[in-house]
Design an enzyme around this catalytic site. Structure first.
Site, PDB file in Angstrom:
ATOM      1  N   ASN A   1     -24.363 -39.865  -5.740  1.00  0.00           N
ATOM      2  CA  ASN A   1     -23.147 -40.346  -5.088  1.00  0.00           C
ATOM      3  C   ASN A   1     -23.497 -41.463  -4.106  1.00  0.00           C
ATOM      4  OD1 ASN A   1     -21.135 -39.194  -2.396  1.00  0.00           O
ATOM      5  ND2 ASN A   1     -20.367 -40.343  -4.118  1.00  0.00           N
ATOM      6  N   GLY A   2     -22.649 -42.495  -4.107  1.00  0.00           N
ATOM      7  CA  GLY A   2     -22.818 -43.575  -3.142  1.00  0.00           C
ATOM      8  C   GLY A   2     -22.880 -44.946  -3.773  1.00  0.00           C
ATOM      9  N   ASP A   3     -21.902 -45.795  -3.472  1.00  0.00           N
ATOM     10  CA  ASP A   3     -21.899 -47.210  -3.872  1.00  0.00           C
ATOM     11  C   ASP A   3     -21.812 -47.462  -5.368  1.00  0.00           C
ATOM     12  OD1 ASP A   3     -22.104 -47.650  -1.185  1.00  0.00           O
ATOM     13  OD2 ASP A   3     -24.124 -48.502  -1.221  1.00  0.00           O
TER      14      ASP A   3
ATOM     15  N   ARG B   1     -15.251 -43.943  -2.774  1.00  0.00           N
ATOM     16  CA  ARG B   1     -14.460 -45.062  -2.258  1.00  0.00           C
ATOM     17  C   ARG B   1     -14.256 -46.194  -3.265  1.00  0.00           C
ATOM     18  NH1 ARG B   1     -17.219 -47.191   2.693  1.00  0.00           N
ATOM     19  NH2 ARG B   1     -19.083 -46.585   1.540  1.00  0.00           N
TER      20      ARG B   1
ATOM     21  N   CYS C   1     -20.000 -34.314   4.973  1.00  0.00           N
ATOM     22  CA  CYS C   1     -18.989 -35.111   5.685  1.00  0.00           C
ATOM     23  C   CYS C   1     -19.502 -35.465   7.086  1.00  0.00           C
ATOM     24  CB  CYS C   1     -17.668 -34.364   5.791  1.00  0.00           C
ATOM     25  SG  CYS C   1     -16.391 -35.311   6.659  1.00  0.00           S
TER      26      CYS C   1
ATOM     27  N   PRO D   1     -14.433 -35.417  -3.734  1.00  0.00           N
ATOM     28  CA  PRO D   1     -13.418 -34.859  -2.828  1.00  0.00           C
ATOM     29  C   PRO D   1     -13.290 -35.770  -1.616  1.00  0.00           C
ATOM     30  CG  PRO D   1     -15.493 -33.676  -2.597  1.00  0.00           C
ATOM     31  CD  PRO D   1     -15.702 -34.660  -3.704  1.00  0.00           C
ATOM     32  N   MET D   2     -12.101 -36.336  -1.412  1.00  0.00           N
ATOM     33  CA  MET D   2     -11.896 -37.232  -0.271  1.00  0.00           C
ATOM     34  C   MET D   2     -10.644 -36.806   0.490  1.00  0.00           C
ATOM     35  SD  MET D   2     -12.857 -40.994  -1.813  1.00  0.00           S
ATOM     36  CE  MET D   2     -11.989 -40.799  -3.385  1.00  0.00           C
TER      37      MET D   2
ATOM     38  N   GLN E   1     -13.717 -28.111  -3.063  1.00  0.00           N
ATOM     39  CA  GLN E   1     -14.767 -28.199  -2.055  1.00  0.00           C
ATOM     40  C   GLN E   1     -14.303 -27.544  -0.761  1.00  0.00           C
ATOM     41  OE1 GLN E   1     -15.934 -31.753   0.347  1.00  0.00           O
ATOM     42  NE2 GLN E   1     -17.789 -31.701  -0.905  1.00  0.00           N
TER      43      GLN E   1
END
Length: 330
Positions: free
Chosen positions: A201-203, A226, A101, A14-15, A68
Site C-alpha cells: 500500500n502507498g502511492d 488516495r 492510521c 479503508p478510508m 477494518q
C-alpha cells in the site's frame, strides 16, 4: 487463507469519510476485487452506536466486504469482531485491524499507528480477535512510528506469531503522515520476514505503479487508497496493467462529470437530500478541469443533488467552450 489475496488481488483501502457505499460501488464496478468499509470504531460498536453500525451496511450488489476495526482494548476488539461476524455472516470477507492510521485524533487515544509503539499490546489484540472469530484476521500498519526507525518487519513477525492471517504494509512512517514518497522496499522486507500473505500500500496512482510494486516487492495484493479519490477508473487501469493488456484510456471531461453526477445520485439514494459529504468527492472529480478554481467556492455551499448538478452543468459548459476554442470535438 493462502488463496485469499490470490482471489482479491486489487483492493480498495479503508478510508474514513471516503470508502462509503457509493464510493465502493463505483470502485467495484471499475475493477476493485475487494473493498473495505470505512474504518470502524470497536468502542463505538460496543456502545451500540447506530452511526457506527451504519458503516457496516453493504451496497446493492455487494456480496462481500472487508471490515477494518480500530481500537486498543483487546477485550473490546474481540467482542465487537465477534458481533460483526455474527451480524454479517457470509457478507464478511475478512476482518482487518487498523494499526496504521496516523491521524492525531486516532493515535491520541492509543489507536491506529500508536499500537506500533506497543507491539506486545498489538499482539494481544490480534490474539484476542483471532480467538473470537472464525473469519481470517489481517493487520494493517506502517513502516514504523518514528521517521527513520523502520520496525515493520519485526512488527509483522510479531503479528504473524500472534495469529494474523495476513498483513498490509504502508510504506511511510506514522510521523510522516502522507508527506514524501512511500518506500516500497519495506514491503519487500516484510514479505521476506513473514510467511503469511502481504499486501502493498502507498502511492499506487496508475497501472504501471501497481505492476512495479508487485515486481519489486513480491506482494500478494495491491491496495489502492488516495489514488482512487475522484478516480475510480484507476482500478480498471491497474487490472489491465497487471493482466498485461493495454490500459483503458483516461476518462474524458464528460466521463468525469458523469461519474461525479452518479456518485452524488448514489449518495442521495443512500443518505437522503443532504449530501454534504459529496463536497470533497466533487473537488476530486473536477481537479484540473477548466473552471474548477471558481467552482470550488460554490461546491462549499452545495448540500443537495440539485446543487451539485448545477455546478457540474456549468463545468461541462465551460469544458465545451474550451474544446471549441481549441478546435477539438467533445
Amino acid at each position: 487463507m493462502d488463496g485469499l489475496f490470490g482471489k482479491y488481488r486489487v483492493l480498495l483501502a479503508p478510508m474514513a469519510g471516503v470508502s462509503d457505499i457509493a464510493f465502493r460501488t463505483l470502485c467495484r464496478e471499475a475493477g476493485a476485487d475487494m473493498a473495505f468499509t470505512e474504518m470502524v470504531s470497536a468502542k463505538g460498536l460496543s456502545f451500540a452506536n447506530e452511526k457506527t453500525r451504519h458503516l457496516l451496511a453493504l451496497a446493492d450488489g455487494e456480496k462481500q466486504v472487508a471490515v477494518q476495526l480500530f481500537g486498543h482494548e483487546p477485550d473490546v476488539m474481540a467482542s465487537q469482531a465477534a458481533w460483526i461476524e455474527q451480524e454479517m455472516g457470509g457478507s464478511l470477507a475478512y476482518l482487518d485491524i487498523n494499526m496504521g492510521c496516523p491521524a492525531r485524533k486516532i493515535v491520541s487515544k492509543g489507536d491506529g499507528s500508536a499500537l506500533m509503539r506497543e507491539p506486545e499490546l498489538a499482539a494481544a489484540i490480534v490474539r484476542s480477535v483471532k480467538g473470537a472469530v472464525e473469519h481470517p484476521v489481517t493487520v494493517k500498519f506502517r513502516r514504523g512510528w518514528a521517521e527513520g526507525d523502520e520496525t515493520a518487519p519485526a512488527f509483522a513477525r510479531a503479528m504473524e506469531e500472534a495469529g494474523a492471517d495476513g498483513v498490509t504494509v504502508h510504506g511511510r512512517f506514522a510521523e510522516q503522515l502522507y508527506r514524501g514518497a512511500a518506500d516500497w522496499g519495506v514491503i519487500a522486507r516484510v514479505r521476506e520476514a513473514v510467511g503469511v500473505p502481504v499486501v502493498g500500500n502507498g502511492d499506487v496512482r496508475c497501472g504501471a505503479d501497481a505492476v512495479r510494486m508487485a515486481a519489486e516487492t513480491g506482494c500478494d495484493a495491491v491496495m489502492i487508497a488516495r489514488g482512487a479519490e475522484g478516480n475510480p477508473w484507476l482500478f480498471s487501469q491497474v487490472q489491465a496493467a497487471l493482466a498485461g493488456v493495454p490500459e483503458p484510456a483516461p476518462p474524458t471531461v464528460k466521463e468525469r462529470i458523469a461519474m461525479a453526477r452518479r456518485h452524488a445520485e448514489l449518495l442521495t439514494h443512500r443518505e437522503g437530500r443532504n449530501i454534504v459529504r459529496m463536497r470533497k468527492h466533487a473537488m476530486w472529480y473536477m481537479a484540473g478541469l477548466p473552471g474548477a478554481a471558481a467552482a470550488r467556492g460554490r461546491i462549499n455551499y452545495c448540500t443537495t443533488l440539485d446543487d451539485f448538478n448545477q455546478v457540474f452543468d456549468d463545468l461541462l459548459s465551460i469544458a465545451r467552450e474550451h474544446a471549441i476554442v481549441a478546435g477539438e470535438e467533445e
